[in-house]
Design a protein around this motif. Sequence first.
Motif, mmCIF file in Angstrom:
data_model
loop_
_atom_site.group_PDB
_atom_site.id
_atom_site.type_symbol
_atom_site.label_atom_id
_atom_site.label_comp_id
_atom_site.label_asym_id
_atom_site.label_seq_id
_atom_site.Cartn_x
_atom_site.Cartn_y
_atom_site.Cartn_z
ATOM 1 N N ALA A 153 0.728 -1.084 0.023
ATOM 2 C CA ALA A 153 -0.076 0.132 -0.048
ATOM 3 C C ALA A 153 0.949 1.228 -0.108
ATOM 4 O O ALA A 153 0.586 2.143 -0.742
ATOM 5 C CB ALA A 153 -1.006 -0.106 1.207
ATOM 6 N N GLU A 154 1.911 1.115 0.603
ATOM 7 C CA GLU A 154 2.632 2.517 0.936
ATOM 8 C C GLU A 154 3.531 2.672 -0.557
ATOM 9 O O GLU A 154 3.785 3.718 -0.891
ATOM 10 C CB GLU A 154 3.558 2.499 2.161
ATOM 11 N N TRP A 155 4.127 1.466 -0.916
ATOM 12 C CA TRP A 155 4.828 1.524 -2.377
ATOM 13 C C TRP A 155 3.907 2.122 -3.405
ATOM 14 O O TRP A 155 4.089 3.105 -3.991
ATOM 15 C CB TRP A 155 5.113 0.132 -2.692
ATOM 16 N N LEU A 156 2.354 1.751 -3.324
ATOM 17 C CA LEU A 156 1.622 2.098 -4.527
ATOM 18 C C LEU A 156 1.208 3.624 -4.199
ATOM 19 O O LEU A 156 1.210 4.435 -5.112
ATOM 20 C CB LEU A 156 0.335 1.326 -4.379
ATOM 21 N N LYS A 157 1.138 4.038 -2.926
ATOM 22 C CA LYS A 157 0.694 5.472 -2.600
ATOM 23 C C LYS A 157 2.096 6.384 -3.120
ATOM 24 O O LYS A 157 1.800 7.406 -3.678
ATOM 25 C CB LYS A 157 0.641 5.513 -0.994
ATOM 26 N N ALA A 158 3.081 5.843 -2.682
ATOM 27 C CA ALA A 158 4.578 6.727 -3.268
ATOM 28 C C ALA A 158 4.494 6.855 -4.806
ATOM 29 O O ALA A 158 4.808 7.766 -5.276
ATOM 30 C CB ALA A 158 5.722 6.112 -2.718
#
Length: 75
Positions: A15-20
């Motif tokens: 989720a954090e990778w996609l958000k970034a």
Amino acid sequence: MSEEQGGPVLGSTLAEWLKAREETKLHLRSVAPPVDPIWVQRLADLLATERSWQDQYTDLIALGRHDQRFPPSNR
């Protein structure tokens, strides 16, 4: 693989990778070259972290194989 099976829990990391990635796309659409050097440094740090995460994940997957090696890509 679930936590109950003893595998890594990747939901929050993914989720954090996609958000970034989405934040990067939005930022690139909103700025004119040259890109802000502070932002470029943040991106470089993010990419280094992503590369490290990929290496660690690859090593984890390889543990479950008989030869302890990650399979080569078919691409």
